[in-house]
Design a protein around this motif. Structure first.
Motif, mmCIF file in Angstrom:
data_model
loop_
_atom_site.group_PDB
_atom_site.id
_atom_site.type_symbol
_atom_site.label_atom_id
_atom_site.label_comp_id
_atom_site.label_asym_id
_atom_site.label_seq_id
_atom_site.Cartn_x
_atom_site.Cartn_y
_atom_site.Cartn_z
ATOM 1 N N ARG A 305 91.695 -22.860 -12.630
ATOM 2 C CA ARG A 305 90.222 -22.096 -12.631
ATOM 3 C C ARG A 305 89.735 -22.445 -11.847
ATOM 4 N NH1 ARG A 305 90.249 -23.260 -18.448
ATOM 5 N NH2 ARG A 305 87.554 -23.655 -18.527
ATOM 6 N N VAL A 306 88.829 -21.248 -11.469
ATOM 7 C CA VAL A 306 87.442 -20.824 -10.875
ATOM 8 C C VAL A 306 86.327 -19.949 -11.054
ATOM 9 C CG1 VAL A 306 87.082 -18.930 -8.664
ATOM 10 C CG2 VAL A 306 89.125 -19.580 -9.186
ATOM 11 N N LEU A 307 85.397 -21.349 -10.836
ATOM 12 C CA LEU A 307 83.997 -20.700 -11.204
ATOM 13 C C LEU A 307 83.586 -20.026 -10.084
ATOM 14 C CD1 LEU A 307 82.087 -21.387 -13.259
ATOM 15 C CD2 LEU A 307 81.131 -23.126 -12.192
ATOM 16 N N PHE A 308 82.930 -19.047 -10.455
ATOM 17 C CA PHE A 308 81.844 -17.876 -9.455
ATOM 18 C C PHE A 308 80.572 -17.754 -9.521
ATOM 19 C CE2 PHE A 308 83.660 -14.394 -6.269
ATOM 20 C CZ PHE A 308 82.924 -14.369 -5.470
ATOM 21 N N PHE A 309 79.941 -18.275 -8.463
ATOM 22 C CA PHE A 309 77.831 -18.282 -8.347
ATOM 23 C C PHE A 309 78.350 -17.029 -7.934
ATOM 24 C CE2 PHE A 309 79.285 -22.660 -9.051
ATOM 25 C CZ PHE A 309 78.207 -22.889 -10.928
ATOM 26 N N THR A 310 77.643 -15.481 -8.043
ATOM 27 C CA THR A 310 77.183 -15.087 -7.785
ATOM 28 C C THR A 310 76.035 -15.182 -7.286
ATOM 29 O OG1 THR A 310 76.776 -12.299 -6.882
ATOM 30 C CG2 THR A 310 77.837 -13.503 -9.560
ATOM 31 N N PHE A 311 75.158 -15.071 -6.227
ATOM 32 C CA PHE A 311 73.346 -14.724 -6.528
ATOM 33 C C PHE A 311 73.075 -13.558 -6.291
ATOM 34 C CE2 PHE A 311 74.766 -19.068 -5.310
ATOM 35 C CZ PHE A 311 74.121 -19.730 -6.554
ATOM 36 N N GLU A 312 74.015 -12.231 -5.602
ATOM 37 C CA GLU A 312 73.227 -10.681 -5.264
ATOM 38 C C GLU A 312 74.007 -9.531 -6.099
ATOM 39 O OE1 GLU A 312 74.083 -10.600 -1.079
ATOM 40 O OE2 GLU A 312 72.139 -11.699 -0.430
ATOM 41 N N GLU A 313 75.396 -10.160 -6.657
ATOM 42 C CA GLU A 313 75.605 -9.061 -7.696
ATOM 43 C C GLU A 313 76.266 -9.082 -8.660
ATOM 44 O OE1 GLU A 313 78.468 -6.025 -4.533
ATOM 45 O OE2 GLU A 313 78.652 -8.633 -4.022
ATOM 46 N N SER A 314 76.256 -7.856 -9.755
ATOM 47 C CA SER A 314 76.001 -8.503 -11.166
ATOM 48 C C SER A 314 77.427 -8.533 -11.113
ATOM 49 C CB SER A 314 75.542 -7.805 -12.170
ATOM 50 O OG SER A 314 76.201 -6.187 -11.585
ATOM 51 N N PRO A 315 78.032 -9.480 -12.265
ATOM 52 C CA PRO A 315 79.891 -9.275 -12.003
ATOM 53 C C PRO A 315 80.500 -8.959 -12.303
ATOM 54 C CG PRO A 315 79.000 -11.246 -13.688
ATOM 55 C CD PRO A 315 77.263 -10.152 -13.031
ATOM 56 N N SER A 316 80.039 -7.700 -13.396
ATOM 57 C CA SER A 316 81.158 -6.339 -13.306
ATOM 58 C C SER A 316 80.251 -5.466 -11.752
ATOM 59 C CB SER A 316 80.037 -5.124 -14.462
ATOM 60 O OG SER A 316 78.740 -5.378 -14.103
ATOM 61 N N GLN A 317 79.804 -5.152 -11.164
ATOM 62 C CA GLN A 317 79.508 -4.531 -10.115
ATOM 63 C C GLN A 317 80.370 -5.448 -8.658
ATOM 64 O OE1 GLN A 317 75.439 -5.161 -8.477
ATOM 65 N NE2 GLN A 317 75.982 -3.806 -6.217
ATOM 66 N N ASN A 367 89.365 -25.800 -10.579
ATOM 67 C CA ASN A 367 89.559 -26.561 -9.376
ATOM 68 C C ASN A 367 89.169 -25.670 -8.313
ATOM 69 O OD1 ASN A 367 91.613 -25.414 -12.087
ATOM 70 N ND2 ASN A 367 92.303 -27.598 -10.875
ATOM 71 N N ILE A 368 88.256 -24.654 -7.996
ATOM 72 C CA ILE A 368 87.710 -24.029 -7.417
ATOM 73 C C ILE A 368 85.889 -23.504 -7.716
ATOM 74 C CG2 ILE A 368 87.997 -21.727 -5.575
ATOM 75 C CD1 ILE A 368 90.981 -21.989 -5.722
ATOM 76 N N VAL A 369 85.009 -23.507 -7.031
ATOM 77 C CA VAL A 369 84.097 -23.006 -6.657
ATOM 78 C C VAL A 369 83.951 -22.092 -5.928
ATOM 79 C CG1 VAL A 369 81.351 -23.555 -7.284
ATOM 80 C CG2 VAL A 369 83.458 -25.405 -8.336
ATOM 81 N N VAL A 370 83.134 -21.559 -6.118
ATOM 82 C CA VAL A 370 82.853 -20.216 -5.222
ATOM 83 C C VAL A 370 80.879 -20.490 -5.185
ATOM 84 C CG1 VAL A 370 82.870 -17.976 -3.693
ATOM 85 C CG2 VAL A 370 85.161 -18.759 -5.073
ATOM 86 N N LEU A 371 80.732 -20.090 -4.321
ATOM 87 C CA LEU A 371 79.044 -19.868 -4.513
ATOM 88 C C LEU A 371 78.825 -18.528 -3.210
ATOM 89 C CD1 LEU A 371 79.045 -22.662 -4.970
ATOM 90 C CD2 LEU A 371 76.632 -22.782 -4.028
ATOM 91 N N ASP A 372 78.104 -17.048 -3.409
ATOM 92 C CA ASP A 372 78.280 -16.167 -2.783
ATOM 93 C C ASP A 372 76.634 -15.788 -2.319
ATOM 94 O OD1 ASP A 372 79.434 -14.317 -1.076
ATOM 95 O OD2 ASP A 372 79.567 -12.651 -3.135
ATOM 96 N N PRO A 373 76.353 -15.639 -1.877
ATOM 97 C CA PRO A 373 76.173 -16.942 -0.629
ATOM 98 C C PRO A 373 75.104 -17.572 -0.411
ATOM 99 C CG PRO A 373 74.661 -14.647 0.270
ATOM 100 C CD PRO A 373 74.976 -14.653 -1.593
ATOM 101 N N ILE A 374 75.639 -18.615 0.329
ATOM 102 C CA ILE A 374 74.703 -19.511 0.285
ATOM 103 C C ILE A 374 73.167 -19.410 0.797
ATOM 104 C CG2 ILE A 374 76.378 -21.655 0.021
ATOM 105 C CD1 ILE A 374 75.875 -22.042 2.879
#
Length: 581
Positions: A305-317, A367-374
């Motif tokens: 399982r992956v939780l992806f935090f994006t601060f510049e793009e929408s999920p669809s983009q 299991n994995i967390v992504v922060l893009d970008p910090i």
């Protein structure tokens, strides 16, 4: 006379658990049982909600009924305000789990005769306690009495008497008060409500809202002394005690693939350590998000399982952009293995971002967390605050054994080995992407800046984004430095031509050697034939001579015998010692 040894048994202060997420941890069990606690802070910091949740949790989870006396809001307003949090006060009131009452005092209604006292308030509180069997009491903004009633000195004395009376009743009490100018409260309530004092702070920094909680004092108990971020959302009041995390988390020896085979090879052929912290940094357009997305896709293929935090793009983009390089994210999102959380960094403050992130991680259990970008959080001169937030988050993720994957945007011309938030010391594996400009072309290069606990490559690889995925290619080191792109292709062509010439020269030399070997073998064959002919002729002559010699000897012997003479010893010896050839 023997001395008696007395053993002192350490007693533990009785406490009333609040069940407010995080608060019981930093208070070591809750609020002091049977004692008053002061909750102070400015307007809108959450004092009333804090007190109400303490009351509701006690009634619903610990079967401890409570009473709530409000000096500002009516029963109807209180019920409506907390309904959005899932608190059904009407039902609790009907079941006699909670007593709600508003006490509104108008100066015009007061007819003071003789000394003023709060005996009427004592009676009302006593009646409410007896009616529901209350164990918890809340007096919300009791200092409102100071602005409406005369004689503040007498009122202080009466309130002191009230709190002593509540102590004798054995009820756990919360008193809320507005913060004064440079003091905890406007009227100095902390002077006599001082068993436990909790300060709630709601501040604005760089146009971002920040909420923090601090325990000023707690008599008879250990407690956290730091400032703790807290969050008020649809689930109520929650405190994040991450500053109490230490460096006692366990580390894993398990390795997880990066999703890029040649990158795995650069990391001792196994990939990242599970539960480690990975950073990919580089300038704009170098492919940081693509490496993160490839790692995400590979993890989802493993069923993680992956939780992806994006601060510049929408999920669809983001999903659309990744499709162009052969990375498919939508199927995993539909299967529930991948969850996106897209927010602008300026949407709310750092502490709220942190608290919200922790809450989502606890709910989704990735299991994995992504922060893009910090470094999207860096606004103005808040690098220190951002580093503190990330430090808390990294400690939390390591404690949960969750692999953290961060990306960071570097500015062109800056030192590549430095990030905007200076978190390199928190990173276990750091991949650096860089632009390589040569021959009028801009190409990408990747190398491992560091990777703790494993052997790793120190070579630069050319990093290519193709329609079928990510490729890492060998680069060429020439007199002008690293060669990539068309310069690399040109050098490859030159190398291929040189290799072809070398192969042709080798073939020519081999052919020459073969001709010499054949000539030599022919000469050897001719010499052998001549030798055999001469050998045959020589043996023939030797045979003839030998036969002549034998014949001559035999003739001499016959002649001697016919003459009746002695056979000479020399002749006999000659016959006796024949030499065979």
């Amino acid at each position: 006379m023997k001395k008696r040894a007395f053993l002192f048994r350490r007693s533990v202060l009785p406490k009333s658990p609040t069940s407010i997420q995080g608060l019981d941890e930093i208070t070591d069990g809750g609020l002091p049982k049977g004692r008053p606690t002061l909750v102070c802070g400015g307007a809108g910091c959450g004092k009333t909600l804090f007190a109400m949740e303490f009351l509701v949790r006690g009634a619903t989870l610990y079967n401890e009924p409570g009473i709530f006396f409000s000096f500002e809001e009516t029963e109807k307003e209180l019920t409506a305000n907390v309904a959005s949090l899932g608190f059904d006060l009407d039902n609790l009131v009907k079941r006699k789990k909670i007593w709600l009452e508003n006490i509104h005092v108008e100066r015009s209604e007061i007819q003071q005769s003789g000394e003023y006292d709060l005996e009427g308030l004592f009676v009302r509180i006593h009646y409410a306690i007896e009616s529901v069997g209350a164990k918890r009491v809340v007096l919300d903004t009791v200092e409102s009495l100071f602005s409406e009633l005369p004689s503040p000195l007498i009122l202080r004395a009466e309130l002191r008497r009230l709190f002593h009376w509540l102590k004798k009743k054995g009820v756990t009490t919360i008193i809320t008060a507005e913060r004064g100018d440079g003091t905890l409260t406007r009227e100095g309530l902390e002077e006599y409500v001082s068993d436990c004092v909790i300060l709630l702070d709601h501040r604005v920094s760089d146009q971002s809202s920040i909420r923090r909680l601090r325990i000023i004092k707690y008599r008879g108990s250990t407690h956290g002394t730091n400032e703790y971020p807290f969050l008020i959302d649809e689930d109520g009041f929650s405190v994040l005690p991450v500053t109490s995390l230490g460096l006692n988390h366990s580390s894993s020896l398990e390795r997880v693939s990066t999703g890029i085979p040649r990158l795995d090879a650069m990391l001792s052929c196994k990939g990242y350590f599970r539960g480690s912290t990975i950073l990919v940094s580089g300038t704009a357009g170098t492919g940081k998000t693509s490496i993160a997305a490839k790692f995400v896709e590979e993890a989802c293929k493993r069923g993680e399982r992956v939780l992806f935090f994006t601060f510049e793009e929408s999920p669809s983009q983001l999903a659309r952009n990744m499709r162009s390089v052969g990375i498919q994210l939508e199927p995993w999102e539909k299967k529930g293995l991948l969850q996106f959380q897209a927010t602008r960094p300026t949407h709310y403050g750092l502490e709220t971002h942190l608290t919200t992130s922790i809450k989502l991680i606890n709910e989704f259990r990735p299991n994995i967390v992504v922060l893009d970008p910090i470094n999207a959080f860096v606004l103005g001169e808040n690098q220190t605050e951002v580093k503190t937030m990330l430090l808390r988050l990294v400690d939390f993720l390591k404690m949960k054994k969750i692999t953290a994957f961060f990306t960071s945007l570097n500015s062109a011309g800056d030192a590549m080995e430095i990030t905007d938030v200076y978190i390199s010391s928190l990173i276990d594996t750091w991949l650096l992407l860089r632009d390589i400009e040569i021959g009028g072309e801009r190409n990408r290069g990747l190398y491992v800046l560091k990777s703790r606990g494993m052997a790793h490559s120190n070579q630069i690889r050319e990093f290519k984004l193709t329609d079928h995925g990510i490729e890492l290619l060998d680069v060429y080191i020439g007199a002008e430095g690293v060669l990539t792109g068309s310069a690399r292709l040109s050098q490859e062509a030159k190398d291929d031509a040189e290799q072809l010439l070398r192969q042709q020269e080798i073939g020519r030399r081999r052919f020459g050697l073969e001709r010499k070997r054949e000539a030599m073998e022919a000469q050897i064959l001719a010499l052998r034939s001549r030798f055999e002919a001469e050998e045959s002729e020589a043996l023939k002559i030797i045979g003839i001579e030998k036969a002549r010699n034998d014949r001559f000897t035999q003739d001499k012997i016959k002649m001697a015998r016919s003459r009746k003479s002695d056979i000479s010893m020399k002749t006999a010896g000659t016959n006796k010692n024949k030499i065979k050839i």
